[in-house]
Design an enzyme around this catalytic site. Structure first.
Site, PDB file in Angstrom:
ATOM      1  N   CYS A   1       1.989 -19.214  19.028  1.00 18.78           N
ATOM      2  CA  CYS A   1       1.841 -18.841  20.441  1.00 18.78           C
ATOM      3  C   CYS A   1       1.691 -17.330  20.584  1.00 18.78           C
ATOM      4  CB  CYS A   1       3.043 -19.330  21.239  1.00 18.78           C
ATOM      5  SG  CYS A   1       3.258 -21.128  21.245  1.00 18.78           S
TER       6      CYS A   1
ATOM      7  N   ASP B   1      29.998   8.617   9.028  1.00 18.62           N
ATOM      8  CA  ASP B   1      30.329  10.018   9.284  1.00 18.62           C
ATOM      9  C   ASP B   1      31.769  10.206   9.716  1.00 18.62           C
ATOM     10  OD1 ASP B   1      29.955   8.745  11.666  1.00 18.62           O
ATOM     11  OD2 ASP B   1      29.065  10.458  12.681  1.00 18.62           O
TER      12      ASP B   1
END
Length: 435
Positions: free
Chosen positions: A3, A408
């Protein structure tokens, strides 16, 4: 996948269309075009010409359509499930009789199975026939083509056997096959809807209503307005515990703001005069007066949502490979089914029909075409619900090959709440429970 390919090709062929991106999970298309060459109505008509329905995106209308589609899918699944159970009970009676059932009773069981299977084929399986016709009309073979052929051939042969009184009937197999396929597709759509809700939940972090202070700093009177009506330069009062309506900066007050949606840091950040505020973050402790600087699509939250939408729109390499393989595989399957039918017609004509149907059913690449995009969408939605935002489509493939991860700061990994893990008694005379 078929589709998406068909719609992209059809829209992309229109004059003035510069780009088409379709998100199968959210059922949204992002189209870039030149209005001097084509109009939106022409794009919508082009989509309608190939059997699909499209309209300008509206959140409320989209939710209504999705609810209606889910309701229809559940009804189709219910009819298929109820019909398959009843047909199985009738068929089991014939199986257990093992030839001892009289001819008139056996014919009665066949007609009862036909009556019970008819709504399953024409209502529940109607979606397969519509999709198959749409694919064939566009000169493309999709996954529903072999499925529709298998159901139609098996049902037609069973009806002929019932009316002629000769041959075998397979109503129970037809009903169960339709039920299992519909159940699998409903689970797939549920996984996609869950992933979409995770993205939409992120978009709804920004409030719908804000308290604007039009006379600041002369007066402090507030008025409640829709966030969509805010403009850069407006002053807004953000009370403790309320989300920040848009991007801006603090002009008065000091507080702590939870910005976990952007930084992943669970500990609130101190904000005072001049500090930047992000729309969607939560003001935790004290009221703040802020000046709006960015609204609408210019906010950080909108940019994050666009990144997530792009990630769900992009097709990873594994999905593109699955689409290509499935398309060629289905074509080869149909050719192979014709060859099998021809060969078995020569070898044993009585078995040719059911062997051909078995080839169409067993070899249909449902898992290949459905499982890959469903897995990608479900994984993206799951990660979004747990604070991990996927911004590119190929990320999950790359993540599978990663061996080391670097963070971090620990705030992105911890919930910011202390928990008692264990109690160690130092004094021998102390009671651990009392301590």
């Amino acid at each position: 996948a078929a589709c998406v390919w068909l719609i992209e090709k059809r829209i992309g062929a229109l004059p003035g269309v510069r780009g088409v991106e379709i998100n199968h999970a959210t059922q949204r298309a992002r189209v870039t075009w030149d209005e001097t060459h084509t109009r939106l109505s022409a794009i919508l008509q082009a989509i309608a010409d190939i059997g699909y329905r499209a309209q300008p995106y509206d959140a409320v209308r989209s939710d209504e359509i999705h609810r209606a589609e889910r309701r229809q899918a559940l009804w189709r699944l219910f009819v298929a499930g109820f019909g398959s159970m009843q047909v199985m009970m009738v068929a089991s009676t014939v199986y257990f009789a093992d030839g001892d059932m009289t001819r008139d009773i056996e014919m009665l069981m066949r007609w009862a199975s036909l009556v019970l299977t008819t709504p399953v084929v024409f209502y529940s399986a109607g979606v397969f026939f519509r999709n198959a016709w749409r694919d064939l009309s566009a000169w493309r073979v999709g996954m529903d083509v072999p499925v529709a052929f298998a159901i139609a051939i098996a049902f037609a042969a069973s009806v002929w056997a019932t009316m002629s009184g000769a041959g075998e009937v397979y109503y129970d197999s037809i009903a169960m096959f339709v039920f299992l396929l519909l159940a699998a597709r409903y689970l797939q759509s549920a996984a996609q809807a869950k992933a979409v809700r995770a993205v939409e939940r992120l978009a709804r972090l920004a409030p719908a209503i804000a308290e604007r202070v039009p006379g600041f700093p002369t007066t402090r009177a507030t008025e409640k307005v829709a966030v969509a009506q805010l403009r850069a330069g407006d002053h807004v009062l953000v009370r403790a515990g309320s989300p920040i309506p848009a991007d801006g900066c603090v002009v008065e007050g000091a507080s702590r703001v939870d910005e976990a949606l952007l930084t992943g840091e669970s500990r609130p950040v101190v904000k005072s005069g001049g500090d930047a505020l992000i729309g969607g973050a939560v003001n935790v402790t004290s009221p703040l007066m802020m000046r709006i600087e960015h609204v609408g699509q210019q906010t950080v939250l909108s940019a994050i949502v666009r990144l997530l939408d792009r990630a769900m729109t992009e097709k990873p390499r594994i999905t593109q490979l699955a689409d290509r393989v499935a398309h060629h595989f289905i074509s080869a399957l149909l050719v192979g089914a014709v060859i099998v039918a021809a060969i078995w017609t020569l070898i044993e004509p009585s078995a040719a029909l059911w062997i051909t149907v078995s080839v169409l059913v067993v070899a249909c690449p449902c898992a290949l075409s459905l499982a890959t995009p469903a897995a990608i969408t479900a994984a993206t939605g799951y990660l979004a619900r747990h604070g991990v935002l996927i911004t590119r489509g190929h990320t999950l493939e790359t993540l599978a090959r990663a061996t080391h991860f670097v963070f971090d700061k620990t705030g992105t990994l911890t919930p910011g709440r202390y928990e008692l893990l264990d109690v160690k008694v130092v004094d021998r005379g102390a009671d651990e429970q009392r301590e």
